[in-house]
Design a protein around this motif. Structure first.
Motif, PDB file in Angstrom:
ATOM      1  N   TYR A  60       0.863  -1.192   0.000  1.00  0.00           N
ATOM      2  CA  TYR A  60       0.000   0.000   0.000  1.00  0.00           C
ATOM      3  C   TYR A  60       0.897   1.239   0.000  1.00  0.00           C
ATOM      4  O   TYR A  60       1.702   1.433   0.907  1.00  0.00           O
ATOM      5  N   THR A  61       0.806   2.068  -1.035  1.00  0.00           N
ATOM      6  CA  THR A  61       1.790   3.156  -1.194  1.00  0.00           C
ATOM      7  C   THR A  61       1.830   4.110  -0.018  1.00  0.00           C
ATOM      8  O   THR A  61       2.870   4.698   0.258  1.00  0.00           O
ATOM      9  N   ASN A  62       0.714   4.273   0.686  1.00  0.00           N
ATOM     10  CA  ASN A  62       0.757   5.211   1.799  1.00  0.00           C
ATOM     11  C   ASN A  62       1.653   4.743   2.945  1.00  0.00           C
ATOM     12  O   ASN A  62       2.070   5.548   3.765  1.00  0.00           O
ATOM     13  N   TYR A  63       1.964   3.444   3.007  1.00  0.00           N
ATOM     14  CA  TYR A  63       2.974   3.004   3.982  1.00  0.00           C
ATOM     15  C   TYR A  63       4.249   3.803   3.765  1.00  0.00           C
ATOM     16  O   TYR A  63       4.917   4.215   4.703  1.00  0.00           O
ATOM     17  N   ASN A  64       4.580   3.977   2.494  1.00  0.00           N
ATOM     18  CA  ASN A  64       5.774   4.724   2.134  1.00  0.00           C
ATOM     19  C   ASN A  64       5.655   6.179   2.586  1.00  0.00           C
ATOM     20  O   ASN A  64       6.578   6.744   3.169  1.00  0.00           O
ATOM     21  N   GLY A  65       4.496   6.762   2.329  1.00  0.00           N
ATOM     22  CA  GLY A  65       4.272   8.148   2.723  1.00  0.00           C
ATOM     23  C   GLY A  65       4.378   8.342   4.220  1.00  0.00           C
ATOM     24  O   GLY A  65       5.078   9.235   4.696  1.00  0.00           O
ATOM     25  N   PHE A  66       3.685   7.486   4.975  1.00  0.00           N
ATOM     26  CA  PHE A  66       3.724   7.607   6.431  1.00  0.00           C
ATOM     27  C   PHE A  66       5.164   7.492   6.932  1.00  0.00           C
ATOM     28  O   PHE A  66       5.615   8.268   7.770  1.00  0.00           O
ATOM     29  N   ALA A  67       5.874   6.484   6.413  1.00  0.00           N
ATOM     30  CA  ALA A  67       7.241   6.237   6.881  1.00  0.00           C
ATOM     31  C   ALA A  67       8.141   7.430   6.565  1.00  0.00           C
ATOM     32  O   ALA A  67       8.811   7.966   7.456  1.00  0.00           O
TER      33      ALA A  67
END
Lengths: 399, 399
Positions: A122-129
């Protein structure tokens, strides 16, 4: 004037950045089949609005930072149905699964540390991290074997001395993969050996097909002190706009730490919790009906995709996504082509290019994510569009 | 298993940590006058629930990440009433003022950088900053002169080469101070000279008394490219439980950066925006009535406090707080004494110890914050309780 490196280095949402092309197509009168977004068309259970409409306090006051007692109790009861016993004080209500994930990352990882995540993810994992100076070390999985996990040895290679947690979505977004009990026990072993947390994003818990028995990380006793379950009403009850998620953990020290973040933002909306408590009391038959509907849609879309030469996809067994390898070199270019140039019966199909679902550079360039959130007739038409679109794309000299 | 340094070093909410003492007192049948919290008793305008109840979409879907068009438009119109012209694309709706502040900090400051804030300040500023590895450099202000700002020279001393922004609450929580136009221009000069952002938390905009003309940082043209206005419906419309806040800035690059964070968490609740849009259309007469009520309460509490020997407090001119110096050495000890031991007519008063509102160690130990969010009779009784409580505290040998 400059901005922080963390936000500066975040990518704009890959799911949303192609929206202008779709908008332009629609302005020309083109029908766009949106297989690109995870917004279900399923009716939200009526209990939500009924409860909200019955709210009659004169002052819309702050709620408790941990969440409303009624919602927490409704979730405790819900988890019991999956053989997970959580108590009051082990569940925190959050602003969607999004806040749950962000808060977990902030609590577990200092700046400069990392988490391992099976890719595509899920791309937002990247965003959050990225937004909190945490990096992602991927465990690469592949379309050819349904995005199941590699061997334990391979998984261990992704972990270094700055790794703090394993994060995973199960059933998987964007892969539709459901991990086997063996895979889960392997990850549990790794977590114990390497002293890692497990953040288990289980928002698609009810979306497994083909009679698969679902196992949660909340069912594996050996890791109960290191497991954090992320949940949300968004997909489960088709209530994405309620923004009600949660964190659940038997590790009371974790709860105490993350509670500080919850207290900082005071509380989640009072009314949404009133509605969400009702959602968690929805009869199981609702979820069974929804499951049947998605299963039918999966079959419809999958069968139609299999008619397209060169498409690689193992039949997914969960969630409502398929991660599909297309016979093109650059899937984003193809998606833009579909929106800008290709029409069949006045319609076109929008997919999400999947390169950004990978942390490893270069992977996923030929893949798209498709969400089967339309009715079966539309899914058939959308797949037909893609098939003809691919032919036209190739015929126009694209690779 | 350990936690991140950032969350590990966050303090638990000072406003909430004494709650168990109050709960224990109430269990004994003691009436507790809560001057410790900022939860108003004012009725939420009925338009909120009316609009919410009229919502009849079958699917509670995701909203746009920037916020609903209707709410953004309502805010644009609202700002016009204060001579601030914002356009679509310059306002982002957030999960309360809390998320607005957190997102602003994340966007403006890399880990290890800092912001300057006049102290005493809203304690959650500290929590937000710590949680994302940002530190606070205080500009010390004092009870004796109503918490107004020191000279420009003093302010400049707080700034170093890692300072990215000035953050301030105006009218002030916890001080009740309203900065003069001269003070604001001084800060604007500093921001320009030192190339800093200004994050202006103006959630108490309508709560100024004594005929003071309110000036927003949004009215100072020279800094419009570096000003970020934080707002919220919580106090303005007594809708704390709606969790609807916002960020507004003429700096489009800032908006583009922070939008990435907004997209990461997808959206704020759809229904709350439906209600909040109505709130921003509430006739100004509502805000004028509320202002009158708070002004009366301020006078009541202030006059009563002035009857207490040794109390130092200049009459505040805004918000609904007073930061009060008490004739004790340790205000927290006194607050606990009031909850545990002191009763007058079966009642006691709860204040918030104010040491945690300071970043400078040792300051504020003899101060409390009082919120005048009760009716005038209760405020009088609460102050009387404090007066007698202070006498008893001293008589018992406490300093």
């Amino acid at each position: 004037m400059r901005f922080s490196t963390r936000v500066g280095s975040m990518q704009a949402s890959p799911v949303r950045k192609l929206v202008p092309f779709a908008t332009a197509a629609k302005k020309q009168g083109v029908k766009v089949y949106h297989l690109n977004i995870g917004q279900p068309d399923i009716k939200t259970p009526e209990g939500f609005m009924k409860a909200v409409k019955a709210f009659d306090e004169k002052v819309l006051a702050y709620a408790d930072s941990v969440g409303s007692e009624e919602l927490v109790q409704a979730m405790i009861d819900y988890y019991k149905g999956y053989d997970m016993t959580f108590e009051k004080g082990e569940i925190l209500i959050t602003n969607g699964g999004s806040e749950a994930l962000l808060f977990a990352l902030m609590t577990l990882c200092s700046a400069g540390e990392n988490v391992v995540i099976p890719e595509p993810f899920y791309t937002n994992y990247n965003g959050f991290a990225t937004s909190v100076d945490v990096s992602i070390r991927p465990i690469t999985t592949k379309a050819e074997n349904g995005f199941h996990l590699p061997s334990k040895e391979e998984v261990l290679k992704s972990i270094d001395d700055k790794t703090r947690a394993i994060i995973l979505s199960n059933p998987g977004n964007p892969t539709g993969a459901v991990y086997t009990v063996e895979e889960m026990h392997m990850l549990a072993e790794v977590a114990i050996e390497k002293d890692l947390w497990i953040v288990s994003d289980e928002v698609y818990r009810e979306f497994t097909y083909d009679g698969l028995k679902y196992t949660s990380f909340g069912n594996i006793k050996e890791v109960e002190d290191r497991v954090i379950i992320v949940d949300s009403v968004s997909k489960r009850y088709s209530a994405c706009g309620a923004r009600i998620g949660s964190l659940a953990s038997k590790n009371k020290e974790f709860i105490a730490q993350v509670l500080k973040l919850c207290q900082g933002r005071l509380c989640v909306p009072t009314l949404e919790m009133v509605g969400a408590a009702e959602l968690y009391k929805t009869p199981k038959s609702y979820l069974e009906e929804v499951n049947k509907e998605y299963c039918k849609r999966r079959d419809t879309l999958y069968d139609a995709l299999m008619e397209i030469p060169g498409v690689i996809c193992k039949k997914p067994t969960g969630a409502f996504y398929m991660q599909v390898k297309l016979p093109v070199e650059n899937a984003e270019d193809f998606v833009i082509y579909m929106l800008n140039e290709f029409r069949h019966n006045g319609a076109t199909t929008m997919a999400t290019p999947a390169e950004n679902f990978y942390a490893t550079p270069g992977l996923g360039r030929d893949e798209v994510r498709l969400a089967y959130i339309l009715n079966c007739d539309d899914l058939k038409a959308a797949a037909e569009c893609m098939k003809l679109g691919l032919e036209a794309y190739k015929a126009a000299g694209n690779k």
